[in-house]
Motif scaffolding. Sequence first.
Motif, PDB file in Angstrom:
ATOM      1  N   ALA A  93       0.826  -1.204   0.000  1.00 19.72           N
ATOM      2  CA  ALA A  93       0.000   0.000   0.000  1.00 19.72           C
ATOM      3  C   ALA A  93       0.860   1.254   0.000  1.00 19.72           C
ATOM      4  N   TYR A  94       2.135   1.105   0.374  1.00 19.82           N
ATOM      5  CA  TYR A  94       3.055   2.246   0.432  1.00 19.82           C
ATOM      6  C   TYR A  94       4.152   2.124  -0.619  1.00 19.82           C
ATOM      7  N   ALA A  95       3.842   1.466  -1.728  1.00 20.12           N
ATOM      8  CA  ALA A  95       4.830   1.254  -2.787  1.00 20.12           C
ATOM      9  C   ALA A  95       5.338   2.573  -3.354  1.00 20.12           C
ATOM     10  N   ALA A  96       4.446   3.553  -3.564  1.00 14.96           N
ATOM     11  CA  ALA A  96       4.875   4.834  -4.116  1.00 14.96           C
ATOM     12  C   ALA A  96       5.831   5.538  -3.169  1.00 14.96           C
ATOM     13  N   GLN A  97       5.512   5.523  -1.879  1.00 17.85           N
ATOM     14  CA  GLN A  97       6.357   6.212  -0.904  1.00 17.85           C
ATOM     15  C   GLN A  97       7.724   5.530  -0.776  1.00 17.85           C
ATOM     16  N   ARG A  98       7.753   4.205  -0.747  1.00 15.08           N
ATOM     17  CA  ARG A  98       9.035   3.523  -0.566  1.00 15.08           C
ATOM     18  C   ARG A  98       9.931   3.691  -1.789  1.00 15.08           C
ATOM     19  N   ASN A  99       9.339   3.877  -2.970  1.00 20.60           N
ATOM     20  CA  ASN A  99      10.147   4.088  -4.170  1.00 20.60           C
ATOM     21  C   ASN A  99      10.679   5.518  -4.278  1.00 20.60           C
ATOM     22  N   ALA A 100      10.273   6.373  -3.323  1.00 20.91           N
ATOM     23  CA  ALA A 100      10.778   7.744  -3.285  1.00 20.91           C
ATOM     24  C   ALA A 100      11.926   7.905  -2.300  1.00 20.91           C
ATOM     25  N   VAL A 101      12.148   6.924  -1.437  1.00 23.29           N
ATOM     26  CA  VAL A 101      13.135   7.034  -0.361  1.00 23.29           C
ATOM     27  C   VAL A 101      14.419   6.310  -0.755  1.00 23.29           C
ATOM     28  N   ALA A 102      15.550   6.988  -0.591  1.00 23.67           N
ATOM     29  CA  ALA A 102      16.848   6.420  -0.949  1.00 23.67           C
ATOM     30  C   ALA A 102      17.795   6.458   0.248  1.00 23.67           C
ATOM     31  N   ARG A 103      18.721   5.508   0.265  1.00 23.89           N
ATOM     32  CA  ARG A 103      19.803   5.537   1.254  1.00 23.89           C
ATOM     33  C   ARG A 103      20.892   6.474   0.757  1.00 23.89           C
ATOM     34  N   MET A 104      21.428   7.283   1.657  1.00 26.97           N
ATOM     35  CA  MET A 104      22.460   8.261   1.333  1.00 26.97           C
ATOM     36  C   MET A 104      23.801   7.829   1.926  1.00 26.97           C
ATOM     37  N   PHE A 105      24.870   8.080   1.177  1.00 28.17           N
ATOM     38  CA  PHE A 105      26.233   7.825   1.642  1.00 28.17           C
ATOM     39  C   PHE A 105      27.066   9.019   1.199  1.00 28.17           C
ATOM     40  N   TYR A 106      27.683   9.718   2.150  1.00 28.55           N
ATOM     41  CA  TYR A 106      28.370  10.958   1.820  1.00 28.55           C
ATOM     42  C   TYR A 106      29.550  11.170   2.762  1.00 28.55           C
ATOM     43  N   ILE A 107      30.353  12.190   2.466  1.00 31.84           N
ATOM     44  CA  ILE A 107      31.574  12.454   3.228  1.00 31.84           C
ATOM     45  C   ILE A 107      31.553  13.886   3.732  1.00 31.84           C
ATOM     46  N   LYS A 108      31.812  14.026   5.018  1.00 33.93           N
ATOM     47  CA  LYS A 108      31.881  15.336   5.661  1.00 33.93           C
ATOM     48  C   LYS A 108      33.154  15.382   6.500  1.00 33.93           C
ATOM     49  N   ASP A 109      34.026  16.328   6.212  1.00 37.94           N
ATOM     50  CA  ASP A 109      35.296  16.468   6.938  1.00 37.94           C
ATOM     51  C   ASP A 109      36.097  15.167   6.924  1.00 37.94           C
ATOM     52  N   GLY A 110      36.066  14.465   5.807  1.00 34.68           N
ATOM     53  CA  GLY A 110      36.835  13.241   5.675  1.00 34.68           C
ATOM     54  C   GLY A 110      36.208  12.028   6.316  1.00 34.68           C
ATOM     55  N   LEU A 111      35.041  12.163   6.915  1.00 32.94           N
ATOM     56  CA  LEU A 111      34.349  11.057   7.569  1.00 32.94           C
ATOM     57  C   LEU A 111      33.159  10.629   6.728  1.00 32.94           C
ATOM     58  N   GLY A 112      32.869   9.325   6.711  1.00 30.09           N
ATOM     59  CA  GLY A 112      31.762   8.803   5.926  1.00 30.09           C
ATOM     60  C   GLY A 112      30.512   8.666   6.775  1.00 30.09           C
ATOM     61  N   TYR A 113      29.370   9.058   6.233  1.00 32.19           N
ATOM     62  CA  TYR A 113      28.109   9.013   6.958  1.00 32.19           C
ATOM     63  C   TYR A 113      27.010   8.411   6.084  1.00 32.19           C
ATOM     64  N   VAL A 114      25.988   7.896   6.760  1.00 31.87           N
ATOM     65  CA  VAL A 114      24.794   7.386   6.097  1.00 31.87           C
ATOM     66  C   VAL A 114      23.573   8.086   6.678  1.00 31.87           C
ATOM     67  N   CYS A 115      22.676   8.519   5.813  1.00 29.98           N
ATOM     68  CA  CYS A 115      21.373   9.071   6.187  1.00 29.98           C
ATOM     69  C   CYS A 115      20.334   8.536   5.206  1.00 29.98           C
ATOM     70  N   SER A 116      19.128   9.053   5.297  1.00 32.50           N
ATOM     71  CA  SER A 116      18.055   8.720   4.361  1.00 32.50           C
ATOM     72  C   SER A 116      17.497  10.016   3.789  1.00 32.50           C
ATOM     73  N   GLY A 117      16.898   9.939   2.613  1.00 31.51           N
ATOM     74  CA  GLY A 117      16.303  11.117   1.994  1.00 31.51           C
ATOM     75  C   GLY A 117      15.176  10.724   1.061  1.00 31.51           C
ATOM     76  N   THR A 118      14.413  11.730   0.628  1.00 28.78           N
ATOM     77  CA  THR A 118      13.213  11.482  -0.171  1.00 28.78           C
ATOM     78  C   THR A 118      13.202  12.344  -1.421  1.00 28.78           C
ATOM     79  N   LEU A 119      13.003  11.721  -2.566  1.00 31.40           N
ATOM     80  CA  LEU A 119      12.792  12.419  -3.824  1.00 31.40           C
ATOM     81  C   LEU A 119      11.390  13.024  -3.802  1.00 31.40           C
TER      82      LEU A 119
END
Length: 631
Positions: free
Chosen positions: A253-279
Motif C-alpha cells: 500500500a506504500y509502494a509509491a512512498q518507498r520508491n521515493a526514499v533512498a539511502r544516502m552515503f556521503y563524506i563530511k570532513d573526511g568522515l563517511g556518513y549514512v542518512c536517508s532522503g526522499t525524492l
Amino acid sequence: MSLSFNTMVRRGLHALALTLAAGLAHGQAAVSVDARVQPADAPREFLASSSLAPVQDVTPLRVELGAWKHIQAASAAVGGALQVGAQRLSSQMASADALGSQLRWKRSASGGWLAAVSVRSEGAYGIRLGVEIEQLPGSALLRVYAQGERAKAYEVAGQRVLQAIQANQDAGDSSADGRTWWTPDSGGDEATLEIELPPGTPPGMLRVAIPRVMHVHENLSLPLQSEGEDGIDVQASLNESLTCHLDSTCYDAYAAQRNAVARMFYIKDGLGYVCSGTLINDVAQSGTPYFLTANHCINTQTVASTLETSWFYRTPSCNSRTLSSASKTLRSGATLLYATANQDGSLLRLNEAPPAGAVFAGWTTTTPATGVDVVGIHHPKADLQKISFGTNYGALACQASSDTGMLCGGSVQGSPNFYMVSWQRGRTEGGSSGSGLFVDGKLVGTLYGNDGETCTNTGSVSVYGRFDMLYPAISRWLAAASSARAPVYRFFNTRTGAHFYTANAEERDYVIANYREFQYENVAFYAATQQLQSLSPVFRFYNASTGAHFYTIDAFERQQVNIYYKSFKDEGPVWYALQQAGTDSVPMYRFFNLQTGAHFYTTNAAERDLVISIYPAFKYEGVAYHVWSSQ
C-alpha cells in the motif's frame, strides 16, 4: 540524532496536548502535490564512453596503507548521522608532485596516455579516494574500479569533476575540501583510480594528489548481492538494524512512498556518513530531481558533491532478508539549494536523473491533526529499507543544544517547529535521519532524531522537522514554473580534437554506438528545450569539410555563416539560452582554434583558464551566451 526532552514533556507524553502553529503565512492557502513516477524512457546522463576492450591493461602504482591500528579512536562517535567511515592520510600521495613522479604512463589505444594508482586500506569494507584537484584536463577520463574488475569501472569525464569542484568554490569553499573529488566506493579494501588523457594532452597537464582516503569501517559493502547498472557491485548492508524494524517490501500500500526514499552515503570532513532522503515532486510536475533530507546530514555544497544515493534498496520479497537485484546507485552528487537548522531540513537537486521507477513523492503543507496516523520510511543503520507506523502527537518547539544535539519541550521558546511521533510498530535508528514522514501518502516532515534505539522502550518517539514551515523558504523551487531544461551532452573527437554537443539523448546514444573516435564526456551543461520568454535559440552548423560543428546564439552571425560559408550546413536551433546573464545562469566561454578552424565551448572557468594557459592556438573569444549548470 539524539534528543533531550524537557522533563514535563517526557513524563506527560501520552496526555500531552500540543498546539500547531501555522507554517505558511497568514491567509496563504495550503499547497498539495501528487506523486510522479520516473518514466522508463528517462535518459541516463552518465554512460561509459566506449568499451574498454581496445585498451591494454595498465599496471597501477600500488599504495599500501596497511592495517589501521587506531581506527577506533578515529571513528569515535560524533553525534548526528550514522558514521560509517573515517579518513586516513597518505604521505606517498600527499602532493601533486609526489603522486605525479610515481605514476607509470603508457600509450592508450587512441594515442593518448594512461596511468593508474591502486590504493589498499587493509580491513576496510570500502574506500573512497579523496582526489585533490590542482589541474585536470576537461577531456580526461577518470575510472574507478576494484583491482581485477576493470570491466566494471565507473567512468566520469574530467569536465564533470571540474564542475563539482567549481560548485564547491562558487558556494564559498576555497579549502582543500572544496578542491577534492571523492571517488565512488567500489566495495572492499582496495580501489583503483585510472586516468586516461586524450591524444595531444601530455601527462604533465595532470596535477592531482590523493592525500586522504576514507576507510569504511562498517559493513556497507558485504555481502555483495547484485551488480549495479553502472557495473559496480551494489553495496549491501543487510539485516544489521534493530529486530523490531518492519520490512517495507511487506507493505505494498506504500509502494509509491518507498520508491521515493533512498539511502544516502556521503563524506563530511573526511568522515563517511549514512542518512536517508526522499525524492519529491514539484508543482509543475517537471521531473526535476529535488531531494529532501536533514540539515544535520548535509548542509554545505562541498558535502552535497560527495553524495551517493541507493534506490530500491530493499528486499525483493517480504522478509526475504536479501537485497533486490533492482537496486541502483547514483554516484554523481547533488546541488545544495537550501539548508536550515530551524526545521533541520535541506533541499538538494540531484546531479543525475533518478532511475526509472523511482517516485517523486507527493507532499502537502496542510498540518496533520494531532492523533492522525503517520508512516515513516527509512534506512536504519544503513540497512535495507524499513517502514514504521505511528501517531502524530502534535507539534513542539525544539532548538539546537551543544550538550544534547537538540533540546525539545516546554522550556524551549519559539514556534512549534517539529512534529512528535509515537511509534506503535517499528522505530527509527541512526541512518534513518532525513527520511520522510507521510500522512495519507504525502510527505509532511523530515526526521531529526529519536529518544532511544532499542526495541524494549515502549512508546518510542521520533521528532520530524515540519515541511509546512520549511516550504516558504523552498517554494521558489518547488512552486516555480517548469523551466523545461534538458542536459546537453558533450563529446571529444579523439581524431580531430574537436568537441561535439547535443541535447538529444537518441543522437547521443547513436554517436556512442557508431562513432568510436567520439569520447563521451557526460553532461556539459543544461539548456532550455522551449523558447520561453527572454530566451533565444542556439543554432548548430555542420561543417561538411572538417566534420566539426559550430554553435551560435547570434542571429546576425548565423546569417553571415549561411551567406559566406557554403560548407556549413545550418541545422537550425538545438536548444535555447540567455544572451545576457540571468538567475542561476553560468557563462558559456567560446574559443576559436586557429589551426583547425573549429570552436570549443565550456562553462567551466578552470577549464577555460587551462586552455588559455596551455593551448596558444585556441583564441579566447569571451562569453558566447549563458546556460545553467544544473536542471
